[in-house]
Design a protein around this motif. Structure first.
Motif, short mmCIF file in Angstrom:
data_model
loop_
_atom_site.label_atom_id
_atom_site.label_comp_id
_atom_site.label_asym_id
_atom_site.label_seq_id
_atom_site.Cartn_x
_atom_site.Cartn_y
_atom_site.Cartn_z
N ASN A 152 -3.52 -8.13 1.70
CA ASN A 152 -3.14 -8.55 0.35
C ASN A 152 -2.71 -10.01 0.36
O ASN A 152 -1.70 -10.35 0.97
CB ASN A 152 -2.01 -7.70 -0.19
CG ASN A 152 -1.63 -8.07 -1.61
OD1 ASN A 152 -2.50 -8.44 -2.40
ND2 ASN A 152 -0.35 -8.01 -1.92
N THR A 184 0.83 -1.20 0.00
CA THR A 184 0.00 0.00 0.00
C THR A 184 0.87 1.26 0.00
O THR A 184 0.66 2.19 -0.78
CB THR A 184 -0.93 0.02 1.23
OG1 THR A 184 -1.75 -1.15 1.20
CG2 THR A 184 -1.80 1.25 1.24
N ALA A 187 -6.44 2.65 0.30
CA ALA A 187 -6.10 2.15 -1.03
C ALA A 187 -6.93 0.92 -1.37
O ALA A 187 -7.31 0.14 -0.49
CB ALA A 187 -4.62 1.77 -1.09
N PHE A 188 -7.20 0.76 -2.67
CA PHE A 188 -7.89 -0.43 -3.16
C PHE A 188 -7.44 -0.66 -4.59
O PHE A 188 -7.43 0.28 -5.40
CB PHE A 188 -9.41 -0.26 -3.10
CG PHE A 188 -10.17 -1.50 -3.46
CD1 PHE A 188 -10.40 -2.48 -2.51
CD2 PHE A 188 -10.65 -1.70 -4.75
CE1 PHE A 188 -11.10 -3.64 -2.83
CE2 PHE A 188 -11.35 -2.85 -5.09
CZ PHE A 188 -11.57 -3.82 -4.12
N GLY A 189 -7.05 -1.90 -4.91
CA GLY A 189 -6.58 -2.18 -6.25
C GLY A 189 -6.38 -3.66 -6.48
O GLY A 189 -6.72 -4.49 -5.63
N ALA A 236 -3.80 1.10 -8.24
CA ALA A 236 -4.59 1.19 -7.02
C ALA A 236 -5.23 2.57 -6.95
O ALA A 236 -4.62 3.58 -7.32
CB ALA A 236 -3.72 0.95 -5.79
N ALA A 240 0.68 -7.03 -7.21
CA ALA A 240 0.02 -5.78 -6.82
C ALA A 240 0.79 -4.56 -7.29
O ALA A 240 0.23 -3.64 -7.90
CB ALA A 240 -0.16 -5.74 -5.30
N GLY A 287 -4.68 -7.18 -6.41
CA GLY A 287 -3.84 -7.71 -5.34
C GLY A 287 -3.03 -8.91 -5.77
O GLY A 287 -2.82 -9.16 -6.96
N ASP A 343 -1.67 -3.47 5.29
CA ASP A 343 -1.88 -4.21 4.04
C ASP A 343 -2.83 -5.37 4.24
O ASP A 343 -2.63 -6.18 5.16
CB ASP A 343 -0.54 -4.80 3.57
CG ASP A 343 0.04 -4.05 2.40
OD1 ASP A 343 -0.62 -3.15 1.87
OD2 ASP A 343 1.18 -4.35 2.02
N ALA A 358 -9.15 -2.67 -10.78
CA ALA A 358 -9.78 -3.43 -9.69
C ALA A 358 -11.27 -3.59 -9.94
O ALA A 358 -11.84 -4.65 -9.67
CB ALA A 358 -9.53 -2.72 -8.36
#
Length: 889
Positions: free
Chosen positions: A859, A449, A783-785, A797, A791, A787, A857, A818
Motif C-alpha cells: 500500500n 489489510t 485483499a484488494f481495494g 476492500a 485505505a 489504497g 500490506d 477499486a
C-alpha cells in the motif's frame, strides 16, 4: 465386553492421530504406533495370513518382534509409521524409511486380511504421504512383487502419478507425493463415497432404538419415541428404558442388547453421565449410527469436553458415526422418520435442513411449515462428528433433496466446506444463515489489510467463492428457501411489477433497486396488450398500476403479457384488498394465470390479507411473500445465484517465476529465535521477489550523503522513507514524497532518521491496496481495494480465500470501488487489470504456501495502463501453531 482403551484414545490428538473415512462408510483412527503398542503391532503381524506375509515381506513367512519394534515411535525425519486402529486392535500398518537421497523414502504397507477391500491401504498411504511431505520428502519408492496387484492398484488409485519399472520379478514403484489438484480431487471422491455410505443409517434406517424412552409424558426420550411412532416410521422402532416399561403401547426393553433383531440407528436420551455406558452397549450390539440427544458435553466446559472426547473415541473404536451430542435429533421424510422432540411432524418436501442450533431449527420449522416442505431435518448440536460438511456430501446425490438450508454458528473446516459447497452448489442451491460473524479480530490488527479484514469478511469471501446464497435473517431464510424450492432462477435482474396500489408498487420498486434489481421499460407490445385489458386511467409503465378497481379477472388478463415480455426476467405480483376484490379470489386468479402461461420466469406473489397468505397460494407452486420488500430481497439473492451459475468455474493457474525455496530461506531465517517479527525492507523485497511480485526500485542508505548520491543516481524526484521494519510510514511521519533536489533529501533524512530507503517518485496511476492476512479459522485471506492514505477511511476492500482461481482474481480487481479506479476514474487512465490480477494471484500463492506470513500490506500499489508496482510493503511473520485436525474429511 472388552472396553476400548479410552485413556489412550484421549491422548491421540497430541500423539498425531487422524480419523479417516472408508469406502464402506466405516471410520478408522490412524496414529503412530508407540512403544506401548509393541504387543498390538506384533499381534497384528502374526494374525496376517501366509499369503499376506509373503507379499508384504517378499517371501518371508514369519515376522519377529524386532520388526514390530522397528516401526514404533517414528521420528518422522528418518522413519515414519501409521497404524490403523479399531479399538485396541491394529488392522493396518504403513511405514517409510528415508533413503540416502533425503528427498526420497521407501514406503510399504499391509492390511489385515479380514479388513482388505475397505480402502484402508489407500488411506494409510494418503496420510503417510502428507506427513512425509512436511519433513521435506518429495518422492516415495516401493519394491512390490509383480503378483501383488492389490498393492500396485493402491498406489494408482490413491491419485499419485506412478512410474513402474519391472526387474527380476519385482516392480519398483516411484511417485511424487505432492498434493496436486488431481490428487486432491481423488481424495474428495473417496471422502464423498465414504461419507455418503456412513450417513445412510441416519437417513434411511430400517430400525431405530430410542435409549431412555420413558413412558412418562413430557420426558425427552418418551416424547421422541412417540414422535417416531406418530410419524408412521416405515421400519421397526424399539423403546429402551431401565425398567423395560412399554411406551405408547409398544413393548420396551431394559437393554438394547435384549433386542434380537439388528438395529441401524440408536438415539440416546439419557443423562450425560450415563451416555458412555449406553453408547458402549449399543456399539456392542452392532449399531451402525448413534445420535446423542443428551446435553452436558463440550457446551458445558472442561468436564463436558472430556466426556465428549471419550464418547467420540468410543464411537471411533467401532468405526461408527455420531450425530450430536446436545442436539434435537434427526427427521427424514423418505422412511417417515421423526427422531426429534420437535412439537410437530416434519412437513414433507424437497428441502434438506441442517441446524447447529436446535432452538433455531425449531423456529424455522414453525415459521416455514406452512410454506416449506423438507426431505430431512438434522440438528447437529456440538458436531463432535457429523457436521454440515458431511450433510452436504449426503444431499449432493440425494434424489429426495433439491435445496439445502444451513444454519451455521461456526466452521470446523471452512476450506473443506468451500470445496464441497462449490461442487454441490453447481447442482443444488445452498442457502445459509450464518450467526456470530464479527470484526473483533481487527482490533489487534497492525496493518491496513488486517484492519479491513475480520470474520465477516472471511464468511462473505467463503460464501461468494463457494456459490452459497447467504440470508441475513430467519425471515429471509424462509423467504428465499420458498423461492428457490418452487420457482426457476431468473435469467437476469430485470423485474416487472404488477400492482393494484401505486404506493405498494413504489415500495416494491425501491426495494428492488436496493436488492440490485432493475425495473426496465416494458416492450411496446406489452404496453399495448395491457392497455387493451386495463382501464384507461391505469399506468402501463413499470410498475404496472391497475388501480384499486382491479379484480381477479384483471390479474388473469394482465399477467400473461408481462410473462411474455422479452425485457423481463421475473415478475412480482402485488395485491392489497380493496372493496371490489377479495384476497382468496385474487390469489386463485394469480395461480390460474401463471399455471396457464408457459414461462421459465419466476413469479413472486405478495397478497396482503388480514388472514395471512391465502391457501390458494400456499397450496400452489408459487412463491408467496408477506411484503413486497421481502419478495424483492429474495429475488435479488436468486439473481445472485443465477449469475454465479452462469459464470465459469475458474481454475487455479500455474505461476511462472515462483521460488518457494528462496522464500523459505527468508522466513526461516527471520523467525529463528523468535515467534513473531516484522521483516526489514531487504528481507521483504527478497520474500516478495521470490514470488514475482512487482516492486518499485529502491536502495537503503545509511547516511545522508549516501541518500543524496542514491537520489541523484535514481533521478529526481525521489521518495525517502524510514527503513525501520513494520512501521506505518505515513502515520509515523516516516515518508517524504516528491523530493526534487539535494537539500530536500537531506532535510528529509534529518527528520526521518537513519537508515532510510530511497525510491524514484512515481506520478499518476491509481493508488490501490493489495495484501493478505491469515485468519485463524479460514486461513489466508487476500485483499484488494482502494489504497493510499485513505485505505481504511474509504474501505470497500474485497476479500477472497486462497487458493484463488483466475476468476476470483479478476472479480477482485474489477469489482467495487477499486474496480472503478482500475477502470479509470474521472479522466485518469485505466490500469492494467491483467497485471493486477496476476499480483493478487501471486499474493494468494505466497499466503497459502507460507502460513507464517500473518499480515502483508502492499500500500499503495501504483497501477497504470502498462502494469503495476508496489511502492511500499510491510510483512509480519508469526510462527505457525496450527493443530492437525483429528477428522480428515
Amino acid at each position: 465386553m472388552r472396553e476400548p482403551r479410552l485413556a489412550l484414545e484421549l491422548d491421540d490428538r497430541s500423539a498425531g492421530a487422524v480419523d479417516v473415512i472408508l469406502k464402506d462408510g466405516g471410520t478408522l483412527r490412524l496414529r503412530p504406533p508407540a512403544s506401548s503398542d509393541a504387543d498390538a503391532v506384533l499381534d497384528f503381524l502374526q494374525r496376517l495370513s501366509e499369503r499376506s506375509l509373503y507379499l508384504r515381506f517378499h517371501g518371508i513367512r514369519q515376522v519377529d518382534r524386532a520388526f514390530a519394534e522397528s516401526v514404533l515411535d517414528p521420528d518422522w525425519l528418518e522413519t515414519g509409521a501409521l497404524a490403523g486402529w479399531l479399538g485396541d486392535r491394529v488392522v493396518g500398518l504403513a511405514n517409510y524409511v528415508r533413503l540416502r537421497d533425503p528427498s526420497v523414502a521407501e514406503v510399504a504397507f499391509v492390511v489385515a486380511d479380514e479388513e482388505q477391500g475397505r480402502g484402508i491401504g489407500t488411506r494409510l498411504l494418503e496420510q503417510l504421504a502428507a506427513r512425509a511431505a512436511e519433513t521435506g520428502i518429495r518422492r516415495f519408492v516401493a519394491q512390490v512383487m509383480a503378483e501383488n496387484q492389490a498393492m500396485l492398484s493402491v498406489f494408482t488409485e490413491a491419485g499419485f502419478d506412478v512410474v513402474r519399472e519391472l526387474e527380476h520379478g519385482e516392480v519398483e514403484v516411484s511417485f511424487s507425493i505432492a498434493s496436486t489438484e488431481s490428487f486432491q480431487t481423488r481424495v474428495e471422491k473417496r471422502d464423498h463415497v465414504g461419507v455418503t455410505a456412513s450417513l445412510r443409517p441416519f437417513f434411511e434406517p430400517d430400525s431405530v432404538a430410542v435409549i431412555g424412552a420413558s413412558r412418562r409424558r413430557g420426558s425427552i426420550g418418551g416424547e421422541l419415541f412417540r414422535n417416531v411412532i406418530e410419524a408412521d416410521f416405515a421400519g421397526a422402532a424399539y423403546p429402551v428404558n431401565r425398567g423395560g416399561d412399554p411406551v405408547a403401547g409398544v413393548r420396551a426393553y431394559s437393554s438394547i442388547g435384549e433386542i434380537t433383531d439388528p438395529v441401524d440407528l440408536a438415539v440416546i436420551c439419557v443423562p450425560a453421565a450415563q451416555v458412555l455406558d449406553a453408547a458402549a452397549e449399543a456399539l456392542q450390539k452392532g449399531i451402525r449410527a448413534i445420535c446423542v440427544i443428551s446435553s452436558g458435553f463440550a457446551e458445558t466446559g472442561a468436564e463436558g469436553r472430556d466426556r465428549q472426547e471419550k464418547l467420540l473415541a468410543l464411537v471411533r473404536a467401532h468405526g461408527v458415526r455420531l450425530l450430536g451430542p446436545n442436539c434435537l435429533g434427526i427427521a427424514s421424510s423418505k422412511p417417515k422418520l421423526n427422531a426429534t422432540f420437535a412439537p410437530r411432524a416434519l412437513p414433507a418436501g424437497r428441502i434438506g435442513f441442517s441446524s447447529q442450533s436446535g432452538a433455531l431449527g425449531l423456529a424455522l420449522l414453525e415459521q416455514g411449515s406452512a410454506r416449506l416442505g423438507f426431505s430431512a431435518f438434522v440438528s447437529i448440536g456440538n458436531k463432535a462428528d457429523v457436521s454440515s460438511n458431511d450433510l452436504l456430501e449426503w444431499w449432493e446425490d440425494d434424489p429426495e433433496t433439491d435445496v439445502v438450508l444451513l444454519y451455521l454458528e461456526s466452521f470446523g473446516n471452512p476450506r473443506k466446506f468451500g470445496r464441497i459447497s462449490r461442487r454441490v452448489a453447481r447442482r443444488k442451491p445452498i442457502l445459509a444463515l450464518k450467526a456470530g460473524a464479527t470484526a473483533a479480530g481487527a482490533k489487534a490488527a497492525s496493518s491496513h489489510t488486517a484492519a479491513l479484514a475480520g470474520s465477516e469478511a472471511a464468511v462473505e469471501a467463503l460464501f461468494r467463492q463457494a456459490g452459497v446464497v447467504r440470508a441475513r435473517t430467519l425471515e429471509e431464510l424462509v423467504d428465499v428457501a420458498g423461492l428457490l424450492s418452487t420457482q426457476p432462477l431468473p435469467h437476469g435482474r430485470r423485474v416487472g411489477v404488477l400492482t393494484n396500489a401505486g404506493g405498494l408498487g413504489i415500495l416494491c420498486a425501491d426495494a428492488c433497486e436496493g436488492a440490485g434489481l432493475e425495473l426496465p421499460d416494458l416492450a411496446e407490445r406489452t404496453r399495448e396488450a395491457l392497455a387493451d385489458v386495463l382501464p384507461r386511467e391505469s399506468s402501463v409503465a413499470n410498475p404496472v398500476d391497475m388501480l384499486g378497481s382491479a379484480t381477479g379477472a384483471t390479474y388473469e388478463l394482465a399477467i400473461p403479457p408481462l410473462l411474455a415480455d422479452p425485457r423481463l426476467d421475473a415478475l412480482i405480483v402485488l395485491f392489497v384488498p380493496p372493496v371490489v376484490a377479495g384476497a382468496s379470489e385474487v390469489a386463485a386468479s394469480i395461480r390460474r394465470a401463471v399455471e396457464a402461461t408457459p414461462s421459465d420466469k419466476p413469479v413472486l406473489a405478495v397478497v396482503i390479507s388480514a388472514g395471512g397468505t391465502p391457501p390458494e397460494l400456499l397450496e400452489s407452486d408459487l412463491a408467496s411473500f408477506a411484503y413486497p420488500e421481502s419478495a424483492a430481497r429474495a429475488l435479488g439473492l436468486a439473481a445472485d445465484r443465477g449469475e454465479w451459475l452462469r459464470r465459469p468455474a475458474g481454475t487455479v493457474p500455474e505461476l511462472e517465476g515462483v521460488d518457494p525455496a528462496a522464500a523459505r530461506t527468508v522466513v526461516d531465517g527471520a523467525l529463528k529465535g523468535s515467534s513473531e517479527t516484522w521483516l526489514d525492507p531487504a528481507s521483504t523485497r527478497e520474500l516478495l521477489g521470490a514470488y514475482g511480485i512487482p516492486l518499485v526500485p529502491e536502495r537503503t542508505a545509511e547516511s545522508a550523503d549516501r541518500a543524496v548520491a542514491t537520489a541523484a543516481d535514481l533521478g529526481f524526484p525521489v521518495v525517502v522513507k524510514t527503513a525501520a521494519a513494520g512501521v506505518h510510514k505515513t502515520e509515523s511521519g516516516g515518508v517524504a514524497l516528491d523530493l526534487r533536489d539535494e537539500e530536500q533529501v537531506r532535510e528529509a533524512v534529518e527528520r526521518i532518521g537513519l537508515p532510510v530507503i530511497v525510491q524514484p517518485y512515481l506520478k499518476g496511476g491509481a493508488e490501490l491496496l493489495a495484501g493478505v492476512v491469515q485468519d485463524p479459522v479460514f486461513g489466508p485471506l487476500v485483499a484488494f481495494g482502494p489504497g493510499g492514505v485513505f485505505a481504511e477511511l474509504i474501505g470497500d476492500a474485497g476479500f477472497r480465500i486462497a487458493p484463488l482461481t483466475d476468476l476470483d482474481a479478476e472479480e477482485l480487481v474489477t469489482g467495487g470501488k477499486a474496480g472503478r479506479l482500475v477502470a479509470g476514474f474521472r479522466g485518469t487512465p485505466a490500469a492494467d487489470p491483467v497485471a493486477l490480477a496476476d499480483l493478487v494471484l501471486r499474493l494468494g500463492r505466497l499466503a497459502e504456501e507460507f502460513p507464517e506470513v500473518s499480515e502483508l500490506d502492499l500500500n499503495p500499489v501504483i497501477a497504470g495502463p502498462d502494469g503495476c508496482l508496489a511502492v511500499d510493503a510491510r510483512v509480519r511473520l508469526r510462527t505457525r501453531t496450527s493443530e492437525r485436525a483429528l477428522k480428515s474429511w
